[in-house]
Design a protein around this motif. Sequence first.
Motif, PDB file in Angstrom:
ATOM      1  N   UNK A  56       0.807  -1.221   0.000  1.00 59.65           N
ATOM      2  CA  UNK A  56       0.000   0.000   0.000  1.00 59.65           C
ATOM      3  C   UNK A  56       0.840   1.271   0.000  1.00 59.65           C
ATOM      4  N   UNK A  57       2.174   1.128   0.088  1.00 54.50           N
ATOM      5  CA  UNK A  57       3.054   2.297   0.153  1.00 54.50           C
ATOM      6  C   UNK A  57       3.312   2.807  -1.263  1.00 54.50           C
ATOM      7  N   UNK A  58       3.205   4.114  -1.517  1.00 54.51           N
ATOM      8  CA  UNK A  58       3.504   4.644  -2.854  1.00 54.51           C
ATOM      9  C   UNK A  58       4.866   4.188  -3.353  1.00 54.51           C
ATOM     10  N   UNK A  59       4.919   3.838  -4.648  1.00 46.70           N
ATOM     11  CA  UNK A  59       6.131   3.266  -5.217  1.00 46.70           C
ATOM     12  C   UNK A  59       7.324   4.209  -5.133  1.00 46.70           C
ATOM     13  N   UNK A  60       7.092   5.509  -5.207  1.00 43.09           N
ATOM     14  CA  UNK A  60       8.196   6.473  -5.093  1.00 43.09           C
ATOM     15  C   UNK A  60       8.888   6.325  -3.749  1.00 43.09           C
ATOM     16  N   UNK A 168      13.290  13.098  -6.551  1.00 44.06           N
ATOM     17  CA  UNK A 168      12.893  14.416  -7.053  1.00 44.06           C
ATOM     18  C   UNK A 168      11.852  14.323  -8.161  1.00 44.06           C
ATOM     19  N   UNK A 169      11.982  13.334  -9.066  1.00 42.39           N
ATOM     20  CA  UNK A 169      11.201  13.358 -10.299  1.00 42.39           C
ATOM     21  C   UNK A 169      10.022  12.384 -10.359  1.00 42.39           C
ATOM     22  N   UNK A 170      10.069  11.277  -9.643  1.00 41.87           N
ATOM     23  CA  UNK A 170       8.994  10.282  -9.782  1.00 41.87           C
ATOM     24  C   UNK A 170       7.738  10.746  -9.057  1.00 41.87           C
ATOM     25  N   UNK A 171       6.574  10.770  -9.739  1.00 46.36           N
ATOM     26  CA  UNK A 171       5.326  11.179  -9.074  1.00 46.36           C
ATOM     27  C   UNK A 171       4.916  10.170  -7.998  1.00 46.36           C
ATOM     28  N   UNK A 172       4.135  10.631  -7.062  1.00 47.96           N
ATOM     29  CA  UNK A 172       3.593   9.778  -6.010  1.00 47.96           C
ATOM     30  C   UNK A 172       2.164   9.393  -6.354  1.00 47.96           C
ATOM     31  N   UNK A 173       1.864   8.082  -6.342  1.00 45.78           N
ATOM     32  CA  UNK A 173       0.511   7.622  -6.638  1.00 45.78           C
ATOM     33  C   UNK A 173       0.217   6.365  -5.839  1.00 45.78           C
ATOM     34  N   UNK A 313       3.311  -8.186  -6.816  1.00 46.27           N
ATOM     35  CA  UNK A 313       3.454  -9.410  -6.035  1.00 46.27           C
ATOM     36  C   UNK A 313       3.902 -10.570  -6.928  1.00 46.27           C
ATOM     37  N   UNK A 314       3.419 -10.591  -8.172  1.00 48.39           N
ATOM     38  CA  UNK A 314       3.849 -11.633  -9.104  1.00 48.39           C
ATOM     39  C   UNK A 314       5.337 -11.496  -9.424  1.00 48.39           C
ATOM     40  N   UNK A 315       5.792 -10.263  -9.649  1.00 49.14           N
ATOM     41  CA  UNK A 315       7.205 -10.046  -9.931  1.00 49.14           C
ATOM     42  C   UNK A 315       8.067 -10.343  -8.703  1.00 49.14           C
ATOM     43  N   UNK A 316       7.533 -10.073  -7.520  1.00 51.10           N
ATOM     44  CA  UNK A 316       8.257 -10.414  -6.298  1.00 51.10           C
ATOM     45  C   UNK A 316       8.421 -11.923  -6.179  1.00 51.10           C
TER      46      UNK A 316
END
Length: 373
Positions: A56-60, A168-173, A313-316
Amino acid sequence: MLAAFTFNTAENLPVGILDLIAESLRVPVSAVGLLVTGYGATVALASLPLAHGLRAVPRRHVLTGVLAALVVSSAAAALATSYGLLLGARLMTALAQALFWAVMGPVAVGLFATAVRGRVVGALSVAGSLALVIGVPGGAWLGRHSGWQVPVALTAVAGLVSLVTIAVLLPTSRPEEEPAAYGPRPDARRFAIVLTSGGLSAAGAFAGFTYVVKFLGDVSGFSPDTAGVLIMALGLACLAGVTVTGLLLDRFPYAAPIVAMAVQAVGMLGLYTAGTDPVAAVVFLVLMGGALGPVFMATQNVMLYCAPGRTDLALAANSGAYNAGIAAGAAIGGLALRLADVRAAFLAGGLLSVAACAVLRFAASRGSRRTPP
Protein backbone atom coordinates in the motif's frame (compact mmCIF):
# COMPACT_ATOMS: atom_id res chain seq x y z
CA MET A 1 17.89 2.11 -15.70
CA LEU A 2 20.83 3.37 -13.68
CA ALA A 3 19.40 1.73 -10.57
CA ALA A 4 18.96 -1.57 -12.44
CA PHE A 5 22.57 -1.36 -13.61
CA THR A 6 23.79 -0.63 -10.08
CA PHE A 7 21.84 -3.42 -8.39
CA ASN A 8 23.00 -5.98 -10.98
CA THR A 9 26.59 -4.81 -10.57
CA ALA A 10 26.37 -5.03 -6.78
CA GLU A 11 24.86 -8.51 -7.01
CA ASN A 12 27.39 -9.99 -9.44
CA LEU A 13 30.56 -8.05 -8.58
CA PRO A 14 31.95 -10.78 -6.25
CA VAL A 15 32.06 -13.15 -9.24
CA GLY A 16 34.85 -11.05 -10.75
CA ILE A 17 36.81 -10.50 -7.54
CA LEU A 18 36.36 -13.78 -5.63
CA ASP A 19 40.10 -14.36 -5.31
CA LEU A 20 40.82 -10.78 -4.24
CA ILE A 21 38.24 -10.88 -1.44
CA ALA A 22 39.38 -14.34 -0.34
CA GLU A 23 43.02 -13.23 -0.12
CA SER A 24 42.20 -9.95 1.61
CA LEU A 25 39.93 -11.47 4.25
CA ARG A 26 41.88 -14.76 4.47
CA VAL A 27 38.99 -17.06 3.70
CA PRO A 28 38.60 -19.84 1.06
CA VAL A 29 37.28 -18.98 -2.40
CA SER A 30 34.31 -21.28 -1.77
CA ALA A 31 33.41 -19.20 1.30
CA VAL A 32 33.42 -16.03 -0.79
CA GLY A 33 31.16 -17.87 -3.23
CA LEU A 34 28.66 -17.99 -0.37
CA LEU A 35 28.36 -14.20 -0.73
CA VAL A 36 26.44 -15.03 -3.91
CA THR A 37 24.51 -17.87 -2.27
CA GLY A 38 23.54 -15.84 0.78
CA TYR A 39 22.54 -12.90 -1.38
CA GLY A 40 20.29 -15.05 -3.54
CA ALA A 41 18.77 -16.84 -0.55
CA THR A 42 17.93 -13.52 1.11
CA VAL A 43 16.23 -12.17 -2.01
CA ALA A 44 14.38 -15.46 -2.43
CA LEU A 45 13.02 -15.44 1.12
CA ALA A 46 12.31 -11.72 1.42
CA SER A 47 10.89 -10.70 -1.97
CA LEU A 48 7.27 -11.73 -1.54
CA PRO A 49 6.89 -10.89 2.20
CA LEU A 50 8.40 -7.42 1.70
CA ALA A 51 6.33 -6.70 -1.41
CA HIS A 52 3.17 -7.84 0.36
CA GLY A 53 3.93 -5.90 3.52
CA LEU A 54 4.57 -2.67 1.59
CA ARG A 55 1.90 -3.14 -1.08
CA ALA A 56 0.00 0.00 0.00
CA VAL A 57 3.05 2.30 0.15
CA PRO A 58 3.50 4.64 -2.85
CA ARG A 59 6.13 3.27 -5.22
CA ARG A 60 8.20 6.47 -5.09
CA HIS A 61 8.69 6.02 -1.36
CA VAL A 62 9.56 2.34 -1.72
CA LEU A 63 12.11 2.98 -4.47
CA THR A 64 13.84 5.78 -2.56
CA GLY A 65 13.95 3.52 0.51
CA VAL A 66 15.55 0.59 -1.29
CA LEU A 67 18.08 2.86 -2.96
CA ALA A 68 18.99 4.39 0.39
CA ALA A 69 19.57 0.86 1.69
CA LEU A 70 21.76 0.13 -1.35
CA VAL A 71 23.90 3.20 -0.69
CA VAL A 72 24.38 2.41 3.01
CA SER A 73 25.05 -1.29 2.52
CA SER A 74 27.52 -0.77 -0.34
CA ALA A 75 29.46 1.76 1.72
CA ALA A 76 29.48 -0.66 4.65
CA ALA A 77 30.71 -3.48 2.41
CA ALA A 78 33.56 -1.33 1.13
CA LEU A 79 34.61 -0.59 4.71
CA ALA A 80 34.26 -4.18 5.94
CA THR A 81 37.35 -5.58 7.63
CA SER A 82 36.04 -9.12 8.19
CA TYR A 83 34.08 -11.72 6.30
CA GLY A 84 31.18 -11.45 8.75
CA LEU A 85 30.82 -7.70 8.24
CA LEU A 86 30.98 -8.08 4.46
CA LEU A 87 28.36 -10.82 4.52
CA GLY A 88 26.06 -8.67 6.68
CA ALA A 89 26.37 -5.73 4.28
CA ARG A 90 25.66 -8.02 1.31
CA LEU A 91 22.51 -9.31 2.96
CA MET A 92 21.29 -5.74 3.49
CA THR A 93 21.81 -5.04 -0.22
CA ALA A 94 19.90 -8.23 -0.99
CA LEU A 95 16.92 -7.06 1.08
CA ALA A 96 16.86 -3.84 -0.93
CA GLN A 97 17.05 -5.72 -4.22
CA ALA A 98 14.22 -8.02 -3.13
CA LEU A 99 11.87 -5.03 -3.24
CA PHE A 100 13.49 -3.22 -6.15
CA TRP A 101 12.75 -5.83 -8.83
CA ALA A 102 9.17 -6.26 -7.61
CA VAL A 103 8.39 -2.54 -7.75
CA MET A 104 10.50 -1.27 -10.64
CA GLY A 105 8.80 -3.26 -13.42
CA PRO A 106 5.19 -2.18 -12.86
CA VAL A 107 6.24 1.44 -12.30
CA ALA A 108 8.17 1.58 -15.59
CA VAL A 109 5.78 -0.30 -17.88
CA GLY A 110 2.80 1.57 -16.42
CA LEU A 111 4.04 4.69 -18.20
CA PHE A 112 3.47 3.07 -21.61
CA ALA A 113 0.72 1.33 -23.59
CA THR A 114 0.16 -2.39 -22.99
CA ALA A 115 1.18 -3.24 -26.57
CA VAL A 116 4.77 -2.05 -26.03
CA ARG A 117 5.40 -3.31 -22.51
CA GLY A 118 7.82 -5.92 -23.81
CA ARG A 119 10.02 -3.24 -25.31
CA VAL A 120 10.00 -1.35 -22.02
CA VAL A 121 11.04 -4.50 -20.16
CA GLY A 122 13.72 -4.94 -22.81
CA ALA A 123 15.07 -1.42 -22.28
CA LEU A 124 15.31 -1.97 -18.53
CA SER A 125 17.00 -5.32 -19.11
CA VAL A 126 19.57 -3.70 -21.39
CA ALA A 127 20.50 -1.42 -18.51
CA GLY A 128 20.75 -4.38 -16.15
CA SER A 129 22.82 -6.35 -18.65
CA LEU A 130 25.31 -3.51 -18.91
CA ALA A 131 26.35 -4.58 -15.42
CA LEU A 132 27.92 -7.66 -17.01
CA VAL A 133 29.46 -5.62 -19.82
CA ILE A 134 30.79 -2.71 -17.78
CA GLY A 135 30.05 -3.14 -14.10
CA VAL A 136 31.48 -6.59 -13.28
CA PRO A 137 34.50 -6.65 -15.65
CA GLY A 138 35.22 -2.99 -14.97
CA GLY A 139 34.92 -3.62 -11.25
CA ALA A 140 37.20 -6.66 -11.53
CA TRP A 141 39.83 -4.62 -13.40
CA LEU A 142 39.58 -1.76 -10.93
CA GLY A 143 39.70 -4.17 -8.00
CA ARG A 144 42.92 -5.74 -9.27
CA HIS A 145 44.56 -2.34 -9.64
CA SER A 146 43.12 -0.42 -6.68
CA GLY A 147 41.78 -3.02 -4.22
CA TRP A 148 38.40 -4.79 -4.25
CA GLN A 149 36.89 -2.13 -1.95
CA VAL A 150 37.00 0.57 -4.64
CA PRO A 151 34.46 -0.91 -7.09
CA VAL A 152 32.19 -1.83 -4.18
CA ALA A 153 32.26 1.78 -2.99
CA LEU A 154 31.42 3.05 -6.47
CA THR A 155 28.10 1.16 -6.39
CA ALA A 156 27.16 3.37 -3.45
CA VAL A 157 27.88 6.47 -5.54
CA ALA A 158 25.74 5.25 -8.46
CA GLY A 159 22.99 4.31 -6.05
CA LEU A 160 23.03 7.80 -4.57
CA VAL A 161 22.57 9.38 -8.02
CA SER A 162 19.56 7.11 -8.66
CA LEU A 163 18.13 7.87 -5.23
CA VAL A 164 18.23 11.64 -5.71
CA THR A 165 16.79 11.43 -9.24
CA ILE A 166 13.84 9.23 -8.28
CA ALA A 167 13.13 11.16 -5.09
CA VAL A 168 12.89 14.42 -7.05
CA LEU A 169 11.20 13.36 -10.30
CA LEU A 170 8.99 10.28 -9.78
CA PRO A 171 5.33 11.18 -9.07
CA THR A 172 3.59 9.78 -6.01
CA SER A 173 0.51 7.62 -6.64
CA ARG A 174 -1.47 4.80 -5.00
CA PRO A 175 0.01 1.44 -6.08
CA GLU A 176 -3.33 -0.19 -6.91
CA GLU A 177 -4.26 2.69 -9.22
CA GLU A 178 -1.20 2.42 -11.48
CA PRO A 179 -1.86 1.27 -15.08
CA ALA A 180 0.25 -1.90 -14.78
CA ALA A 181 -1.00 -2.94 -11.35
CA TYR A 182 -2.79 -5.98 -12.81
CA GLY A 183 -2.00 -8.30 -15.73
CA PRO A 184 -4.30 -8.25 -18.79
CA ARG A 185 -4.51 -12.08 -19.05
CA PRO A 186 -4.47 -13.68 -15.56
CA ASP A 187 -3.48 -17.36 -15.66
CA ALA A 188 -2.54 -19.04 -12.38
CA ARG A 189 -1.38 -22.27 -14.07
CA ARG A 190 1.00 -20.54 -16.46
CA PHE A 191 2.22 -18.34 -13.62
CA ALA A 192 3.21 -21.41 -11.56
CA ILE A 193 4.97 -23.10 -14.48
CA VAL A 194 6.98 -20.01 -15.43
CA LEU A 195 7.90 -19.55 -11.77
CA THR A 196 9.25 -23.11 -11.57
CA SER A 197 11.16 -23.02 -14.84
CA GLY A 198 12.71 -19.65 -14.02
CA GLY A 199 14.04 -20.94 -10.71
CA LEU A 200 15.51 -24.05 -12.37
CA SER A 201 17.12 -21.95 -15.08
CA ALA A 202 18.70 -19.60 -12.54
CA ALA A 203 20.07 -22.54 -10.59
CA GLY A 204 21.61 -23.89 -13.76
CA ALA A 205 23.13 -20.59 -14.81
CA PHE A 206 24.73 -19.77 -11.47
CA ALA A 207 26.00 -23.28 -10.78
CA GLY A 208 28.55 -22.43 -13.46
CA PHE A 209 28.59 -18.64 -13.73
CA THR A 210 29.62 -18.17 -10.08
CA TYR A 211 32.88 -19.99 -10.83
CA VAL A 212 33.37 -18.98 -14.47
CA VAL A 213 36.65 -17.14 -13.80
CA LYS A 214 38.09 -20.25 -12.18
CA PHE A 215 36.85 -22.37 -15.11
CA LEU A 216 38.48 -20.12 -17.68
CA GLY A 217 41.78 -20.30 -15.80
CA ASP A 218 41.90 -23.94 -14.68
CA VAL A 219 40.16 -25.64 -17.62
CA SER A 220 40.60 -23.35 -20.63
CA GLY A 221 44.05 -22.08 -19.64
CA PHE A 222 43.40 -18.34 -19.87
CA SER A 223 45.35 -15.85 -17.76
CA PRO A 224 43.47 -13.75 -15.16
CA ASP A 225 43.62 -10.65 -17.38
CA THR A 226 42.33 -12.57 -20.41
CA ALA A 227 39.59 -14.11 -18.30
CA GLY A 228 38.49 -10.58 -17.38
CA VAL A 229 38.25 -9.69 -21.06
CA LEU A 230 36.20 -12.83 -21.69
CA ILE A 231 33.82 -11.91 -18.88
CA MET A 232 33.29 -8.64 -20.73
CA ALA A 233 32.62 -10.64 -23.92
CA LEU A 234 30.06 -12.67 -21.97
CA GLY A 235 28.46 -9.42 -20.88
CA LEU A 236 28.38 -8.13 -24.46
CA ALA A 237 26.65 -11.35 -25.51
CA CYS A 238 24.15 -10.85 -22.70
CA LEU A 239 23.54 -7.29 -23.87
CA ALA A 240 23.01 -8.46 -27.45
CA GLY A 241 20.67 -11.17 -26.23
CA VAL A 242 18.42 -8.84 -24.26
CA THR A 243 18.43 -6.28 -27.08
CA VAL A 244 17.23 -8.80 -29.67
CA THR A 245 14.81 -10.50 -27.28
CA GLY A 246 13.35 -7.16 -26.20
CA LEU A 247 12.35 -6.43 -29.79
CA LEU A 248 10.44 -9.73 -29.96
CA LEU A 249 8.84 -9.90 -26.51
CA ASP A 250 5.59 -8.20 -27.51
CA ARG A 251 5.06 -10.65 -30.41
CA PHE A 252 6.32 -13.85 -28.78
CA PRO A 253 6.13 -13.41 -24.99
CA TYR A 254 5.74 -17.14 -24.26
CA ALA A 255 8.28 -18.51 -26.76
CA ALA A 256 11.08 -16.13 -25.72
CA PRO A 257 11.92 -17.79 -22.37
CA ILE A 258 11.98 -21.28 -23.95
CA VAL A 259 14.51 -20.23 -26.58
CA ALA A 260 16.68 -18.44 -24.00
CA MET A 261 16.76 -21.46 -21.68
CA ALA A 262 17.65 -23.77 -24.57
CA VAL A 263 20.58 -21.53 -25.60
CA GLN A 264 21.77 -21.43 -22.00
CA ALA A 265 21.75 -25.24 -21.82
CA VAL A 266 23.75 -25.55 -25.04
CA GLY A 267 26.33 -23.03 -23.81
CA MET A 268 26.88 -24.68 -20.44
CA LEU A 269 27.00 -28.25 -21.71
CA GLY A 270 29.31 -27.10 -24.49
CA LEU A 271 31.70 -25.63 -21.93
CA TYR A 272 31.63 -28.89 -20.00
CA THR A 273 32.37 -31.05 -23.04
CA ALA A 274 34.72 -28.79 -25.02
CA GLY A 275 35.91 -26.14 -22.58
CA THR A 276 39.50 -27.38 -22.64
CA ASP A 277 39.80 -25.97 -26.15
CA PRO A 278 40.19 -22.17 -25.90
CA VAL A 279 38.28 -21.39 -29.11
CA ALA A 280 35.37 -23.67 -28.21
CA ALA A 281 35.34 -22.23 -24.70
CA VAL A 282 34.88 -18.70 -26.08
CA VAL A 283 32.07 -19.82 -28.41
CA PHE A 284 30.09 -21.59 -25.71
CA LEU A 285 30.80 -18.84 -23.18
CA VAL A 286 29.21 -16.35 -25.58
CA LEU A 287 26.17 -18.62 -25.99
CA MET A 288 25.77 -18.89 -22.23
CA GLY A 289 26.13 -15.13 -21.88
CA GLY A 290 23.63 -14.49 -24.63
CA ALA A 291 20.98 -16.32 -22.60
CA LEU A 292 21.68 -15.00 -19.08
CA GLY A 293 19.78 -11.73 -19.40
CA PRO A 294 16.97 -12.88 -21.73
CA VAL A 295 15.85 -15.67 -19.37
CA PHE A 296 15.04 -13.31 -16.51
CA MET A 297 13.59 -10.52 -18.65
CA ALA A 298 11.39 -12.96 -20.58
CA THR A 299 9.96 -14.53 -17.43
CA GLN A 300 9.38 -11.08 -15.93
CA ASN A 301 7.50 -10.08 -19.08
CA VAL A 302 5.27 -13.16 -18.92
CA MET A 303 4.43 -12.26 -15.31
CA LEU A 304 3.17 -8.86 -16.43
CA TYR A 305 0.69 -10.67 -18.70
CA CYS A 306 -0.43 -13.64 -16.61
CA ALA A 307 -0.16 -12.44 -12.99
CA PRO A 308 -3.19 -13.88 -11.15
CA GLY A 309 -3.26 -10.84 -8.84
CA ARG A 310 -1.17 -7.68 -8.43
CA THR A 311 1.79 -7.58 -10.82
CA ASP A 312 4.20 -6.33 -8.15
CA LEU A 313 3.45 -9.41 -6.03
CA ALA A 314 3.85 -11.63 -9.10
CA LEU A 315 7.20 -10.05 -9.93
CA ALA A 316 8.26 -10.41 -6.30
CA ALA A 317 7.42 -14.12 -6.48
CA ASN A 318 9.35 -14.43 -9.74
CA SER A 319 12.35 -12.60 -8.32
CA GLY A 320 12.19 -14.79 -5.23
CA ALA A 321 12.11 -17.98 -7.30
CA TYR A 322 14.92 -16.74 -9.54
CA ASN A 323 17.12 -15.82 -6.60
CA ALA A 324 16.33 -19.08 -4.85
CA GLY A 325 17.70 -20.64 -8.02
CA ILE A 326 20.78 -18.41 -7.83
CA ALA A 327 21.42 -19.46 -4.23
CA ALA A 328 20.87 -23.13 -5.00
CA GLY A 329 22.99 -22.94 -8.15
CA ALA A 330 25.92 -21.25 -6.42
CA ALA A 331 25.74 -23.89 -3.66
CA ILE A 332 25.53 -26.75 -6.19
CA GLY A 333 28.49 -25.32 -8.10
CA GLY A 334 30.49 -24.97 -4.90
CA LEU A 335 29.69 -28.57 -3.94
CA ALA A 336 30.75 -29.80 -7.37
CA LEU A 337 33.95 -27.77 -7.03
CA ARG A 338 34.79 -29.47 -3.73
CA LEU A 339 33.76 -33.01 -4.71
CA ALA A 340 35.07 -33.08 -8.29
CA ASP A 341 36.26 -30.05 -10.27
CA VAL A 342 34.94 -26.85 -11.80
CA ARG A 343 33.86 -28.70 -14.99
CA ALA A 344 31.34 -30.64 -12.91
CA ALA A 345 29.72 -27.34 -11.91
CA PHE A 346 29.00 -26.62 -15.57
CA LEU A 347 27.64 -30.13 -16.16
CA ALA A 348 25.22 -29.69 -13.26
CA GLY A 349 24.26 -26.25 -14.55
CA GLY A 350 23.63 -27.53 -18.06
CA LEU A 351 21.39 -30.35 -16.86
CA LEU A 352 19.36 -27.97 -14.70
CA SER A 353 18.97 -25.67 -17.71
CA VAL A 354 17.67 -28.59 -19.79
CA ALA A 355 15.14 -29.37 -17.06
CA ALA A 356 13.96 -25.74 -17.02
CA CYS A 357 13.52 -25.71 -20.77
CA ALA A 358 11.56 -28.99 -20.63
CA VAL A 359 9.16 -27.66 -17.99
CA LEU A 360 8.42 -24.51 -19.97
CA ARG A 361 8.20 -26.39 -23.25
CA PHE A 362 5.50 -28.59 -21.75
CA ALA A 363 3.54 -25.48 -20.77
CA ALA A 364 3.89 -24.06 -24.28
CA SER A 365 2.57 -27.28 -25.81
CA ARG A 366 -0.63 -26.80 -23.83
CA GLY A 367 -1.33 -23.24 -24.98
CA SER A 368 -0.54 -20.57 -27.52
CA ARG A 369 2.96 -19.10 -27.69
CA ARG A 370 1.61 -15.82 -28.95
CA THR A 371 -0.74 -13.40 -27.35
CA PRO A 372 -4.04 -12.75 -29.07
CA PRO A 373 -4.20 -9.51 -31.00
